[in-house]
Design an enzyme around this catalytic site. Structure first.
Site, PDB file in Angstrom:
ATOM      1  CG  MET A   9      -1.961  -1.085   1.232  1.00 41.27           C
ATOM      2  SD  MET A   9      -3.188  -0.900   2.566  1.00 41.27           S
ATOM      3  CE  MET A   9      -2.164  -1.128   4.027  1.00 41.27           C
ATOM      4  CB  CYS A  11      -1.692   6.702  -1.030  1.00 45.03           C
ATOM      5  SG  CYS A  11      -2.709   5.850  -2.246  1.00 45.03           S
ATOM      6  CB  CYS A  14      -3.443   1.786  -1.139  1.00 42.43           C
ATOM      7  SG  CYS A  14      -2.474   2.416  -2.521  1.00 42.43           S
ATOM      8  CE1 TYR A  62      -1.776  -1.873  -3.122  1.00 38.05           C
ATOM      9  CE2 TYR A  62      -4.031  -2.615  -2.743  1.00 38.05           C
ATOM     10  CZ  TYR A  62      -3.147  -1.647  -3.180  1.00 38.05           C
ATOM     11  OH  TYR A  62      -3.622  -0.465  -3.655  1.00 38.05           O
ATOM     12  CB  CYS A 136      20.382   9.944 -24.229  1.00 30.55           C
ATOM     13  SG  CYS A 136      22.008  10.447 -23.640  1.00 30.55           S
ATOM     14  CB  CYS A 141      23.769  12.365 -25.168  1.00 29.91           C
ATOM     15  SG  CYS A 141      22.172  12.934 -24.576  1.00 29.91           S
ATOM     16  CB  CYS A 558      50.783  33.818 -12.189  1.00 27.25           C
ATOM     17  SG  CYS A 558      51.994  32.836 -11.285  1.00 27.25           S
ATOM     18  CB  CYS A 559      49.304  31.074  -8.234  1.00 25.31           C
ATOM     19  SG  CYS A 559      51.012  31.249  -7.678  1.00 25.31           S
TER      20      CYS A 559
END
Length: 561
Positions: A9, A11, A14, A62, A136, A141, A558-559
């Site tokens: 169950m 909810c 249910c 269930y 994808c 991708c 530079c750093c």
């Protein structure tokens, strides 16, 4: 008093259905069912068959056992009787017990949802009309990034900032072999991450066919092998993705134009390629084809990547033109013709001629054939499914995730949405927060963004301050002899918080997640400037850009920390 332990169950609804089912069993006078505790207590007449009680619960999908008793096996005769008492059908379609979730699609959102739902105890029926894996891995991708990387290698062999000391060696491009290598990796990933996983998971049933809704709890699947199958579900996830959107241009439909799918699958390179479009797919594939040897012309209705900060489009256009790509801004094709194996595009600035034409004007949600109105699922004006941050649609039993929805069309957003949808379909509460969503365009230089642009912040009434750091101030870029691009930081006035970053830089995608984490954790620009960043990395540019709010970085060593 009889007590049952009930699993599955999700909810209060249910619990109500279980109560109604139990009270229909002959001999049961009343039932009290608790979803949070997972039990039912019944007042029943002496002699009421106990296995009929568990069968009534099983008939709803269930699992039920008598308290302090071994599990009761499902018996076909009692289950049939229970279904008769309920006046309904077996929701589980005669398979295992448990919450039944139907998933339409098999891409990033669908797979993430299916695996999470099974992990949380549900049974899943996954329905795919085409190739498993979705866009994808198959046509999006993965193949595009392989092609883009091959094009990058071809480019640096032909031309690099170190040509004075490293002789350039223009490559011979064998597109058919590159395509074979590309497809082999696609097939490998599809099998490892989709087909193999599905084959090895007994809780997931795969149907190959096209699904449409019959009502709010039933799908009809037209099977690819012929015939139909009815699938009744407790919950459903729609994850059908999107397809290339084709603009209305006179003559276009009578030509053999390409979408990204055909372009990525071509084993030859056109001498001349025209590209209609100016967003992600258009610019990525335009540069890839150009670097592999095609002469490319882009027709942009406005400017490149016009939805982003204007400086992004300007920087990318300059980089493209420096490579010989012809970018025609504020240009539209009013007519397309094809004759003698040549495309002729009529524009307000004259004709554009090409051997191939790529249409890359966005992607449209795949929702048209689902019969969504029957299920009460609402769409927006683009045909995308409207969802909330929990991936719920206008039907409480139906969820949606990925490119078919009104959320951003990125596979990592789709996968995150699918996972959260599965949690919510199985009784949890998980929201998807997109306020610090990073995005990358895989051109060279790359484009990477997260959070607010200045225009977006002003639209939402946020007062901003911003700084732009050109890459000639970043030691890594200087060492690479490649200072194309910039890093821009957007700060909220008052709080000093970093709320947006836009970057155009080689490997900008590798620095943007650091910016996303800073925004997610509500860091101020000063806090970012005070962090330790490794020297001679591109991500150090974030620190330098943050320092520009308080000092002139040109006057630092530079750093300098």
């Amino acid at each position: 008093m009889i007590r049952l332990n009930i699993d599955g169950m999700t909810c209060g609804s249910c619990a109500m259905h279980v109560k109604e089912a139990l009270e229909k069993v002959p001999g049961v006078r009343s039932a009290v069912v608790s979803y949070p505790q997972g039990w039912a207590q019944l007042a029943a007449d002496p002699g009421t068959p106990l296995d009929a009680l568990t069968a009534a619960v099983v008939g709803l999908g269930y699992r039920a056992t008598l308290a302090d008793a071994p599990p009761v096996e499902k018996q076909a005769g009692l289950l049939d009787k229970a279904l008769g008492w309920l006046g309904g059908k077996d929701k589980s379609d005669g398979t295992e017990n448990g919450l039944h979730i139907a998933v339409i699609g098999s891409g990033g959102a669908a797979m993430a949802a299916a695996l999470k739902a099974v992990e949380r105890g549900a049974r899943v029926t996954l329905i795919e009309r085409g190739t498993l894996g979705g866009t994808c891995v198959n046509v999006g991708c993965v193949p595009s990034k392989i092609m883009i990387r091959a094009a990058h290698i071809a480019h640096v062999r032909r031309e690099s900032p170190f040509d004075a000391g490293l002789s350039a060696m223009p490559p011979t491009v064998l597109r058919d072999r590159l395509l074979a290598q590309q497809q082999a990796r696609v097939d490998e990933l599809r099998h490892a991450k989709y087909e193999g996983i599905l084959d090895g998971n007994p809780a997931i049933t795969v149907l190959h066919g096209s699904a449409r809704f019959q009502d709010g709890h039933t799908l009809v699947v037209s099977l690819n092998e012929g015939g139909e199958r009815t699938v009744t579900f407790d919950r459903c996830l729609i994850a059908t993705g999107a397809s290339p959107a084709i603009p209305v241009i006179p003559g276009l439909n009578d030509t053999p134009y390409w979408t990204s799918t055909e372009a990525l699958a071509s084993d030859t390179l056109p001498k001349r390629l025209a590209v209609i479009g100016s967003s992600v797919v258009a610019v990525e594939l335009a540069q890839a084809f150009a670097r592999l040897g095609s002469r490319v012309t882009i027709l942009a209705r406005r400017t490149l990547l016009f939805r982003e900060d204007p400086a992004i489009g300007e920087a990318l256009t300059a980089a493209f033109r420096a490579e010989g790509i012809d970018v025609l801004e504020h240009t539209q094709a009013s007519k397309v013709a094809y004759a003698g194996r040549e495309f002729v595009l009529t524009t307000g600035h004259g004709e554009v001629r090409a051997d191939r034409l790529l249409i890359a004007t966005g992607r449209a949600p795949n929702t048209r054939d689902l019969n969504l109105e029957t299920a009460g699922v609402k769409l927006n004006e683009r045909g995308a499914i409207v969802v909330d941050d929990h991936m719920r649609t206008s039907n409480p039993h139906i969820f949606a995730a990925g490119d078919c929805t009104d959320q951003p069309q990125f596979v990592y957003v789709a996968a995150a949405a699918g996972t959260r949808a599965a949690i919510n379909m199985t009784g949890g509460e998980a929201a998807l927060d997109l306020t610090a969503m990073p995005a990358v365009v895989f051109t060279d230089p790359q484009v990477a963004t997260v959070g607010y642009s200045e225009a977006e912040a002003h639209h939402d009434g946020i007062e901003t301050d911003s700084r732009v750091l050109t890459l000639d101030n970043v030691p890594r870029a200087l060492a690479n002899f490649d200072t194309r691009g910039f890093i821009k930081l957007v700060m909220e006035v008052g709080s000093g918080r970093l709320i947006g970053v836009q970057a155009v830089a080689p490997e900008a995608g590798e620095l943007i997640q650091t910016a996303a984490l800073a925004i997610r954790n509500r860091m101020t620009v000063q806090a970012l400037a005070d962090q330790l960043f490794p020297y001679l990395t591109m991500v150090e540019g974030l620190k330098l850009a943050a320092q520009t709010f308080a000092k002139d970085v040109k006057q630092l060593s530079c750093c300098a920390g």
